[in-house]
Design a protein around this motif. Structure first.
Motif, PDB file in Angstrom:
ATOM      1  N   LEU A   1       0.855  -1.183   0.000  1.00  0.00           N
ATOM      2  CA  LEU A   1       0.000   0.000   0.000  1.00  0.00           C
ATOM      3  C   LEU A   1       0.890   1.232   0.000  1.00  0.00           C
ATOM      4  CD1 LEU A   1      -2.598  -0.939   2.769  1.00  0.00           C
ATOM      5  CD2 LEU A   1      -2.679  -1.459   0.341  1.00  0.00           C
ATOM      6  N   LEU A   2       0.635   2.147  -0.914  1.00  0.00           N
ATOM      7  CA  LEU A   2       1.355   3.414  -0.989  1.00  0.00           C
ATOM      8  C   LEU A   2       0.385   4.506  -0.559  1.00  0.00           C
ATOM      9  CD1 LEU A   2       3.067   2.825  -4.444  1.00  0.00           C
ATOM     10  CD2 LEU A   2       4.024   2.419  -2.187  1.00  0.00           C
ATOM     11  N   VAL A   3       0.535   4.970   0.658  1.00  0.00           N
ATOM     12  CA  VAL A   3      -0.396   5.936   1.232  1.00  0.00           C
ATOM     13  C   VAL A   3      -0.048   7.333   0.731  1.00  0.00           C
ATOM     14  CG1 VAL A   3      -1.288   6.902   3.374  1.00  0.00           C
ATOM     15  CG2 VAL A   3      -0.683   4.491   3.268  1.00  0.00           C
ATOM     16  N   GLU A   4      -1.029   7.993   0.146  1.00  0.00           N
ATOM     17  CA  GLU A   4      -0.842   9.348  -0.364  1.00  0.00           C
ATOM     18  C   GLU A   4      -1.673  10.308   0.482  1.00  0.00           C
ATOM     19  OE1 GLU A   4      -0.385   9.103  -4.981  1.00  0.00           O
ATOM     20  OE2 GLU A   4      -2.105   7.881  -4.377  1.00  0.00           O
ATOM     21  N   ASN A   5      -1.824  11.523  -0.011  1.00  0.00           N
ATOM     22  CA  ASN A   5      -2.662  12.488   0.695  1.00  0.00           C
ATOM     23  C   ASN A   5      -4.082  12.457   0.129  1.00  0.00           C
ATOM     24  OD1 ASN A   5      -2.181  13.603  -1.771  1.00  0.00           O
ATOM     25  ND2 ASN A   5      -1.386  15.537  -1.020  1.00  0.00           N
ATOM     26  N   ASN A   6      -4.972  13.246   0.684  1.00  0.00           N
ATOM     27  CA  ASN A   6      -6.374  13.362   0.242  1.00  0.00           C
ATOM     28  C   ASN A   6      -7.117  12.031   0.270  1.00  0.00           C
ATOM     29  OD1 ASN A   6      -5.966  16.095  -0.212  1.00  0.00           O
ATOM     30  ND2 ASN A   6      -5.328  15.745  -2.321  1.00  0.00           N
TER      31      ASN A   6
ATOM     32  N   VAL B   1       4.496   5.241   3.054  1.00  0.00           N
ATOM     33  CA  VAL B   1       3.903   6.576   2.987  1.00  0.00           C
ATOM     34  C   VAL B   1       4.658   7.385   1.939  1.00  0.00           C
ATOM     35  CG1 VAL B   1       3.325   8.660   4.258  1.00  0.00           C
ATOM     36  CG2 VAL B   1       3.249   6.444   5.397  1.00  0.00           C
ATOM     37  N   ALA B   2       3.912   7.907   0.969  1.00  0.00           N
ATOM     38  CA  ALA B   2       4.511   8.711  -0.089  1.00  0.00           C
ATOM     39  C   ALA B   2       4.829  10.105   0.428  1.00  0.00           C
ATOM     40  CB  ALA B   2       3.555   8.798  -1.274  1.00  0.00           C
ATOM     41  N   GLU B   3       5.662  10.812  -0.307  1.00  0.00           N
ATOM     42  CA  GLU B   3       5.988  12.201   0.033  1.00  0.00           C
ATOM     43  C   GLU B   3       4.700  13.017   0.037  1.00  0.00           C
ATOM     44  OE1 GLU B   3       8.362  15.172   1.242  1.00  0.00           O
ATOM     45  OE2 GLU B   3       9.138  13.199   0.700  1.00  0.00           O
ATOM     46  N   GLY B   4       4.448  13.722   1.100  1.00  0.00           N
ATOM     47  CA  GLY B   4       3.229  14.521   1.215  1.00  0.00           C
ATOM     48  C   GLY B   4       2.046  13.742   1.756  1.00  0.00           C
ATOM     49  N   GLY B   5       2.253  12.462   2.055  1.00  0.00           N
ATOM     50  CA  GLY B   5       1.176  11.672   2.640  1.00  0.00           C
ATOM     51  C   GLY B   5       0.868  12.163   4.041  1.00  0.00           C
TER      52      GLY B   5
ATOM     53  N   ARG C   1      -2.892  11.302   9.063  1.00  0.00           N
ATOM     54  CA  ARG C   1      -4.249  10.754   9.203  1.00  0.00           C
ATOM     55  C   ARG C   1      -4.454   9.561   8.271  1.00  0.00           C
ATOM     56  NH1 ARG C   1      -9.532  12.287   6.680  1.00  0.00           N
ATOM     57  NH2 ARG C   1     -11.084  11.405   8.066  1.00  0.00           N
ATOM     58  N   ASN C   2      -3.978   9.679   7.037  1.00  0.00           N
ATOM     59  CA  ASN C   2      -4.133   8.582   6.092  1.00  0.00           C
ATOM     60  C   ASN C   2      -3.278   7.384   6.491  1.00  0.00           C
ATOM     61  OD1 ASN C   2      -5.967  10.051   4.625  1.00  0.00           O
ATOM     62  ND2 ASN C   2      -4.465  10.781   3.160  1.00  0.00           N
ATOM     63  N   MET C   3      -2.137   7.641   7.101  1.00  0.00           N
ATOM     64  CA  MET C   3      -1.298   6.550   7.605  1.00  0.00           C
ATOM     65  C   MET C   3      -2.035   5.794   8.712  1.00  0.00           C
ATOM     66  SD  MET C   3       1.423   4.905   7.680  1.00  0.00           S
ATOM     67  CE  MET C   3       2.368   3.888   8.758  1.00  0.00           C
TER      68      MET C   3
END
Length: 174
Positions: free
Chosen positions: A73-78, A135-139, A142-144
């Motif tokens: 899983l690659l967690v991003e933002n939004n 976790v991606a850059e800018g993730g 909260r999404n993590m």
């Protein structure tokens, strides 16, 4: 304190019975009430914040995981999460990056449950599934936490939070 008041007898000729009046002083009871409230306020422990237990992988050699058991899983933002199965490179080609979110009906939880069913069919137990969370850059934090919540909700036995690689960062940028 309690006291008894007596009214003076009237000066007229007849004999009248004494009327006694009681008056209860409530001051000591109010004092006791405030003392009890103060005592309980000072001795009560409020709800302590609970931390999510997270076991990080140990430093050293990596443990190889079969492609058929792994999900990344690659967690991003939004509230966005990208995912792929197996290795990032298969047969000299980059894998297709799928996108999802944390929705209850159509989110990443459905992907995890589907992968658990396939792993259970192949290996006899859904506990063989290994999920790597990156976790991606800018993730966002909260999404993590949402991704870790999905691990708890879906009873994923083995998951790890690991650093994102350059190849995965490039795939997310495309």
């Amino acid at each position: 304190m309690a006291e008894m008041n007596t009214s003076p007898e009237s000066g007229r000729g007849g004999r009248r019975s004494k009327k006694l009046s009681t008056r209860v002083d409530m001051t000591p009871m109010v004092d006791l009430g405030f003392l009890l409230i103060t005592f309980f306020m000072l001795t009560t422990t409020m709800a302590k914040p609970k931390a999510l237990p997270l076991i990080m992988p140990a430093d050293g050699e990596y443990t190889p995981v079969p492609e058929s058991k792994s999900l990344t899983l690659l967690v991003e933002n939004n509230n966005s999460v990208a995912w792929y199965e197996g290795l990032i490179m298969q047969d000299g080609q980059q894998v297709k990056l799928n996108r999802s979110n944390f929705s209850v009906q159509t989110g990443i939880g459905n992907v995890i449950r589907d992968k658990q069913r396939r792993v259970a069919r192949a290996y006899g137990s859904a506990d063989a599934l290994v999920v790597m969370i990156k976790v991606a850059e800018g993730g966002s934090y909260r999404n993590m936490v949402d991704a870790l919540d999905e691990m708890k909700i879906n009873r994923v036995a083995r998951y790890a939070v690991v650093d994102i690689t350059e190849e995965e960062t490039k795939m997310l940028a495309e």
